[in-house]
Motif scaffolding. Structure first.
Motif, PDB file in Angstrom:
ATOM      1  N   CYS A 178       0.829  -1.213   0.000  1.00  0.00           N
ATOM      2  CA  CYS A 178       0.000   0.000   0.000  1.00  0.00           C
ATOM      3  C   CYS A 178       0.862   1.261   0.000  1.00  0.00           C
ATOM      4  O   CYS A 178       0.555   2.227  -0.715  1.00  0.00           O
ATOM      5  CB  CYS A 178      -0.925   0.013   1.210  1.00  0.00           C
ATOM      6  SG  CYS A 178      -2.211  -1.238   1.144  1.00  0.00           S
ATOM      7  N   LEU A 179       1.923   1.265   0.781  1.00  0.00           N
ATOM      8  CA  LEU A 179       2.787   2.446   0.848  1.00  0.00           C
ATOM      9  C   LEU A 179       3.478   2.712  -0.491  1.00  0.00           C
ATOM     10  O   LEU A 179       3.622   3.871  -0.891  1.00  0.00           O
ATOM     11  CB  LEU A 179       3.813   2.302   1.972  1.00  0.00           C
ATOM     12  CG  LEU A 179       3.246   2.403   3.392  1.00  0.00           C
ATOM     13  CD1 LEU A 179       4.321   2.075   4.426  1.00  0.00           C
ATOM     14  CD2 LEU A 179       2.660   3.787   3.650  1.00  0.00           C
ATOM     15  N   LEU A 211       4.465 -12.624  -1.555  1.00  0.00           N
ATOM     16  CA  LEU A 211       5.178 -13.101  -0.368  1.00  0.00           C
ATOM     17  C   LEU A 211       4.251 -13.091   0.849  1.00  0.00           C
ATOM     18  O   LEU A 211       4.302 -14.007   1.676  1.00  0.00           O
ATOM     19  CB  LEU A 211       6.437 -12.265  -0.112  1.00  0.00           C
ATOM     20  CG  LEU A 211       7.358 -12.782   0.985  1.00  0.00           C
ATOM     21  CD1 LEU A 211       7.774 -14.240   0.754  1.00  0.00           C
ATOM     22  CD2 LEU A 211       8.590 -11.895   1.116  1.00  0.00           C
ATOM     23  N   TYR A 212       3.399 -12.098   0.964  1.00  0.00           N
ATOM     24  CA  TYR A 212       2.407 -12.057   2.046  1.00  0.00           C
ATOM     25  C   TYR A 212       1.540 -13.318   1.995  1.00  0.00           C
ATOM     26  O   TYR A 212       1.320 -13.977   3.014  1.00  0.00           O
ATOM     27  CB  TYR A 212       1.560 -10.794   1.931  1.00  0.00           C
ATOM     28  CG  TYR A 212       0.489 -10.677   2.977  1.00  0.00           C
ATOM     29  CD1 TYR A 212       0.800 -10.382   4.297  1.00  0.00           C
ATOM     30  CD2 TYR A 212      -0.843 -10.853   2.651  1.00  0.00           C
ATOM     31  CE1 TYR A 212      -0.193 -10.278   5.264  1.00  0.00           C
ATOM     32  CE2 TYR A 212      -1.847 -10.745   3.601  1.00  0.00           C
ATOM     33  CZ  TYR A 212      -1.506 -10.462   4.906  1.00  0.00           C
ATOM     34  OH  TYR A 212      -2.485 -10.349   5.854  1.00  0.00           O
ATOM     35  N   TYR A 213       1.081 -13.667   0.791  1.00  0.00           N
ATOM     36  CA  TYR A 213       0.271 -14.874   0.624  1.00  0.00           C
ATOM     37  C   TYR A 213       1.058 -16.133   1.033  1.00  0.00           C
ATOM     38  O   TYR A 213       0.529 -16.991   1.731  1.00  0.00           O
ATOM     39  CB  TYR A 213      -0.220 -14.990  -0.822  1.00  0.00           C
ATOM     40  CG  TYR A 213      -0.857 -16.310  -1.128  1.00  0.00           C
ATOM     41  CD1 TYR A 213      -2.167 -16.568  -0.713  1.00  0.00           C
ATOM     42  CD2 TYR A 213      -0.165 -17.312  -1.789  1.00  0.00           C
ATOM     43  CE1 TYR A 213      -2.766 -17.796  -0.965  1.00  0.00           C
ATOM     44  CE2 TYR A 213      -0.749 -18.541  -2.047  1.00  0.00           C
ATOM     45  CZ  TYR A 213      -2.043 -18.775  -1.630  1.00  0.00           C
ATOM     46  OH  TYR A 213      -2.622 -19.986  -1.880  1.00  0.00           O
ATOM     47  N   LEU A 214       2.310 -16.221   0.579  1.00  0.00           N
ATOM     48  CA  LEU A 214       3.127 -17.393   0.922  1.00  0.00           C
ATOM     49  C   LEU A 214       3.338 -17.513   2.416  1.00  0.00           C
ATOM     50  O   LEU A 214       3.270 -18.622   2.982  1.00  0.00           O
ATOM     51  CB  LEU A 214       4.484 -17.311   0.211  1.00  0.00           C
ATOM     52  CG  LEU A 214       4.471 -17.471  -1.308  1.00  0.00           C
ATOM     53  CD1 LEU A 214       5.868 -17.187  -1.884  1.00  0.00           C
ATOM     54  CD2 LEU A 214       3.986 -18.854  -1.699  1.00  0.00           C
ATOM     55  N   VAL A 215       3.585 -16.396   3.078  1.00  0.00           N
ATOM     56  CA  VAL A 215       3.806 -16.401   4.526  1.00  0.00           C
ATOM     57  C   VAL A 215       2.518 -16.819   5.250  1.00  0.00           C
ATOM     58  O   VAL A 215       2.543 -17.636   6.170  1.00  0.00           O
ATOM     59  CB  VAL A 215       4.304 -15.023   5.016  1.00  0.00           C
ATOM     60  CG1 VAL A 215       4.273 -14.932   6.535  1.00  0.00           C
ATOM     61  CG2 VAL A 215       5.706 -14.747   4.481  1.00  0.00           C
ATOM     62  N   CYS A 222       4.756  -4.258  -5.862  1.00  0.00           N
ATOM     63  CA  CYS A 222       3.493  -4.536  -5.161  1.00  0.00           C
ATOM     64  C   CYS A 222       3.077  -5.999  -5.315  1.00  0.00           C
ATOM     65  O   CYS A 222       2.666  -6.630  -4.339  1.00  0.00           O
ATOM     66  CB  CYS A 222       2.399  -3.606  -5.666  1.00  0.00           C
ATOM     67  SG  CYS A 222       2.641  -1.916  -5.117  1.00  0.00           S
ATOM     68  N   ILE A 223       3.191  -6.526  -6.524  1.00  0.00           N
ATOM     69  CA  ILE A 223       2.866  -7.940  -6.735  1.00  0.00           C
ATOM     70  C   ILE A 223       3.777  -8.823  -5.888  1.00  0.00           C
ATOM     71  O   ILE A 223       3.328  -9.789  -5.263  1.00  0.00           O
ATOM     72  CB  ILE A 223       2.953  -8.311  -8.232  1.00  0.00           C
ATOM     73  CG1 ILE A 223       1.812  -7.653  -8.996  1.00  0.00           C
ATOM     74  CG2 ILE A 223       2.954  -9.827  -8.426  1.00  0.00           C
ATOM     75  CD1 ILE A 223       1.936  -7.744 -10.504  1.00  0.00           C
TER      76      ILE A 223
END
Length: 145
Positions: free
Chosen positions: A97-98, A137-141, A131-132
């Protein structure tokens, strides 16, 4: 391709390689990879927020605009560090977002109009990939844990 383009795309390498390493964990632990990614992300966000500074010195900038942009430019890296310290679970999504907000600030401040068409395209490509990468990585974590 100009040196600026090559450097910009080279700067994407950690955003591409580290998520791949996270899924494979070949050389580093997943915790080390996440920490390295977060630190690199915060560093690059601070660098990108710094591109707002030239507007502060433009001849057409009003005192009010200068004040808003100065506060805005320093807010992005500060928010990034705060998210790293206090919202570790949501840091990657917050960073995505940032990065979008930095690019939005470039448009709203008029800085984007000062860029060449080639550099505007580069900034759009870099921001999209970053951003992707953060969201992937957020999804993987989250899926791992």
């Amino acid at each position: 391709m100009t040196l600026i383009n090559r450097l910009g795309y080279a700067g994407l390498l950690p955003f591409i390689v580290l998520p791949l390493l996270y899924s494979r964990q070949l050389w580093l632990s997943s915790a080390d990879i996440i920490q390295l990614y977060q630190l690199y992300s915060a560093l690059i966000l601070g660098f990108m927020a710094g591109v707002l500074w030239p507007v502060l010195h433009s001849n057409s900038a009003t005192a009010a605009k200068i004040s808003r942009l100065a506060l805005l430019a320093v807010t992005f890296p500060v928010l990034s560090i705060i998210a790293l310290l206090f919202a570790d679970d949501y840091f990657l999504a917050t960073q995505a977002c940032l990065f979008v907000l930095v690019r939005t600030a470039e448009y709203r401040s008029g800085l984007n109009q000062q860029y060449s068409a080639q550099y505007r395209a580069l900034r759009n490509h870099l921001t999209l990939v970053v951003c992707i990468s953060h969201l992937l990585l957020y999804y993987l974590v989250m899926a791992a844990g």
